[in-house]
Design a protein around this motif. Structure first.
Motif, PDB file in Angstrom:
ATOM      1  N   ALA A   3      -7.252  -1.340 -23.738  1.00 37.89           N
ATOM      2  CA  ALA A   3      -7.204  -1.132 -21.622  1.00 37.89           C
ATOM      3  C   ALA A   3      -7.643  -1.930 -21.456  1.00 37.89           C
ATOM      4  N   LEU A   4      -8.754  -2.096 -21.598  1.00 37.88           N
ATOM      5  CA  LEU A   4     -10.353  -3.190 -20.756  1.00 37.88           C
ATOM      6  C   LEU A   4      -9.751  -4.326 -19.487  1.00 37.88           C
ATOM      7  N   PRO A   5      -8.892  -4.892 -20.273  1.00 34.89           N
ATOM      8  CA  PRO A   5      -8.580  -6.278 -19.595  1.00 34.89           C
ATOM      9  C   PRO A   5      -7.280  -5.359 -18.728  1.00 34.89           C
ATOM     10  N   ARG A   6      -6.165  -4.389 -18.725  1.00 37.23           N
ATOM     11  CA  ARG A   6      -5.353  -3.854 -18.248  1.00 37.23           C
ATOM     12  C   ARG A   6      -6.187  -3.502 -16.586  1.00 37.23           C
ATOM     13  N   ARG A   7      -7.014  -2.823 -16.898  1.00 39.04           N
ATOM     14  CA  ARG A   7      -8.094  -2.184 -15.896  1.00 39.04           C
ATOM     15  C   ARG A   7      -9.051  -2.568 -15.332  1.00 39.04           C
ATOM     16  N   LEU A   8      -9.492  -3.932 -15.517  1.00 39.67           N
ATOM     17  CA  LEU A   8     -10.088  -5.185 -15.028  1.00 39.67           C
ATOM     18  C   LEU A   8      -8.871  -5.593 -14.377  1.00 39.67           C
ATOM     19  N   LEU A   9      -8.136  -6.084 -14.130  1.00 43.45           N
ATOM     20  CA  LEU A   9      -7.183  -7.013 -13.883  1.00 43.45           C
ATOM     21  C   LEU A   9      -6.370  -6.206 -12.830  1.00 43.45           C
ATOM     22  N   ARG A  10      -6.201  -4.049 -12.620  1.00 44.10           N
ATOM     23  CA  ARG A  10      -6.059  -3.505 -11.736  1.00 44.10           C
ATOM     24  C   ARG A  10      -7.592  -3.559 -11.276  1.00 44.10           C
ATOM     25  N   LEU A  11      -8.836  -3.271 -10.934  1.00 42.38           N
ATOM     26  CA  LEU A  11     -10.128  -2.930 -10.660  1.00 42.38           C
ATOM     27  C   LEU A  11     -10.018  -4.605 -10.080  1.00 42.38           C
ATOM     28  N   GLU A  12      -9.566  -5.942 -10.426  1.00 40.37           N
ATOM     29  CA  GLU A  12      -9.158  -6.848  -8.928  1.00 40.37           C
ATOM     30  C   GLU A  12      -8.152  -6.824  -8.324  1.00 40.37           C
ATOM     31  N   GLY A  13      -7.308  -6.407  -8.562  1.00 42.30           N
ATOM     32  CA  GLY A  13      -6.467  -6.178  -7.203  1.00 42.30           C
ATOM     33  C   GLY A  13      -6.637  -5.377  -6.608  1.00 42.30           C
ATOM     34  N   LEU A  14      -7.502  -3.662  -6.532  1.00 46.36           N
ATOM     35  CA  LEU A  14      -8.347  -2.776  -5.604  1.00 46.36           C
ATOM     36  C   LEU A  14      -9.076  -4.405  -4.596  1.00 46.36           C
ATOM     37  N   ALA A  15      -9.903  -4.910  -5.818  1.00 48.42           N
ATOM     38  CA  ALA A  15     -10.938  -5.472  -5.141  1.00 48.42           C
ATOM     39  C   ALA A  15     -10.051  -6.262  -3.985  1.00 48.42           C
ATOM     40  N   VAL A  16      -9.488  -7.437  -4.143  1.00 48.18           N
ATOM     41  CA  VAL A  16      -8.561  -7.889  -2.923  1.00 48.18           C
ATOM     42  C   VAL A  16      -8.100  -7.251  -1.684  1.00 48.18           C
ATOM     43  N   LEU A  17      -7.441  -5.730  -2.046  1.00 50.19           N
ATOM     44  CA  LEU A  17      -6.783  -5.199  -1.237  1.00 50.19           C
ATOM     45  C   LEU A  17      -8.280  -4.971  -0.480  1.00 50.19           C
ATOM     46  N   CYS A  18      -9.218  -4.178  -1.197  1.00 48.72           N
ATOM     47  CA  CYS A  18     -10.654  -3.553   0.286  1.00 48.72           C
ATOM     48  C   CYS A  18     -10.948  -4.464   0.854  1.00 48.72           C
ATOM     49  N   GLY A  19     -11.118  -5.867   0.318  1.00 49.57           N
ATOM     50  CA  GLY A  19     -11.412  -6.694   1.034  1.00 49.57           C
ATOM     51  C   GLY A  19     -11.048  -7.282   2.162  1.00 49.57           C
ATOM     52  N   ALA A  20      -9.710  -7.917   1.803  1.00 48.30           N
ATOM     53  CA  ALA A  20      -8.565  -8.056   2.664  1.00 48.30           C
ATOM     54  C   ALA A  20      -8.330  -7.841   3.925  1.00 48.30           C
ATOM     55  N   VAL A  21      -8.507  -5.691   3.452  1.00 51.45           N
ATOM     56  CA  VAL A  21      -8.655  -4.758   4.670  1.00 51.45           C
ATOM     57  C   VAL A  21      -9.747  -4.693   5.830  1.00 51.45           C
ATOM     58  N   ALA A  22     -10.949  -5.061   4.624  1.00 52.95           N
ATOM     59  CA  ALA A  22     -12.130  -4.503   5.679  1.00 52.95           C
ATOM     60  C   ALA A  22     -12.149  -6.376   6.651  1.00 52.95           C
ATOM     61  N   PHE A  23     -11.823  -7.406   5.756  1.00 52.30           N
ATOM     62  CA  PHE A  23     -11.721  -8.652   7.113  1.00 52.30           C
ATOM     63  C   PHE A  23     -10.888  -8.550   8.305  1.00 52.30           C
ATOM     64  N   TYR A  24      -9.886  -8.268   7.367  1.00 50.37           N
ATOM     65  CA  TYR A  24      -8.609  -7.733   8.963  1.00 50.37           C
ATOM     66  C   TYR A  24      -9.332  -6.837   9.733  1.00 50.37           C
ATOM     67  N   PHE A  25      -9.427  -6.091   9.867  1.00 46.42           N
ATOM     68  CA  PHE A  25     -10.139  -5.066  11.127  1.00 46.42           C
ATOM     69  C   PHE A  25     -11.527  -5.250  11.358  1.00 46.42           C
ATOM     70  N   HIS A  26     -12.174  -6.249  10.620  1.00 40.29           N
ATOM     71  CA  HIS A  26     -13.965  -6.369  11.186  1.00 40.29           C
ATOM     72  C   HIS A  26     -13.149  -7.835  12.292  1.00 40.29           C
ATOM     73  N   LEU A  27     -12.549  -8.757  11.855  1.00 37.19           N
ATOM     74  CA  LEU A  27     -11.748  -9.060  13.020  1.00 37.19           C
ATOM     75  C   LEU A  27     -11.241  -8.899  13.929  1.00 37.19           C
ATOM     76  N   GLY A  28     -11.060  -8.087  13.950  1.00 36.95           N
ATOM     77  CA  GLY A  28     -10.369  -7.261  14.704  1.00 36.95           C
ATOM     78  C   GLY A  28      -8.922  -7.789  15.338  1.00 36.95           C
ATOM     79  N   TYR A  29      -7.934  -7.868  14.340  1.00 35.19           N
ATOM     80  CA  TYR A  29      -6.731  -7.565  14.163  1.00 35.19           C
ATOM     81  C   TYR A  29      -6.054  -6.312  14.275  1.00 35.19           C
TER      82      TYR A  29
END
Length: 118
Positions: A3-29
């Motif tokens: 199940a490792l590949p599936r878990r890694l792909l889900r964790l990548e999704g979480l990283a993309v989500l968290c990164g996008a949220v962090a930059f979005y609010f850091h930029l003051g949107y």
């Protein structure tokens, strides 16, 4: 089967989500455009009203990271906020989908994705 590949792909999704949220609010949107557009990519599922192949194509084109990253790059080079903001919202959506196990679709059925069968 591991199940490792599936878990890694889900964790990548979480990283993309968290990164996008962090930059979005850091930029003051603000919240308004985020609330309005965060589910917009799912409108692509309307393609399934025509056929499974049209739905798959529309859904996959709206759920690949190519377009929001292109918007981010264009916004950065042009110094424009709107493309950057839309690109980050779009990446939030894709990241959340991947984290929840929703992947790109195969034409066999809506539930057949590159991550798993939903």
């Amino acid at each position: 089967m591991s199940a490792l590949p599936r878990r890694l792909l889900r964790l990548e999704g979480l990283a993309v989500l968290c990164g996008a949220v962090a930059f979005y609010f850091h930029l003051g949107y603000g919240w308004v455009l985020l609330v309005v557009l965060v589910l917009a990519p799912d409108l692509s599922a309307i393609g399934y009203a025509w056929s499974a192949s049209a739905g798959t194509l529309a859904y996959d084109l709206a759920h690949t990271e190519i377009w929001p990253i292109a918007l981010l790059v264009a916004g950065a080079f042009r110094g424009e906020q709107l493309p950057t903001q839309i690109g980050l919202i779009w990446l939030m959506h894709i990241g959340a989908d991947r984290f929840l196990g929703y992947g790109l679709k195969y034409p066999t059925a809506f539930k057949d994705t590159h991550l798993q069968r939903i």
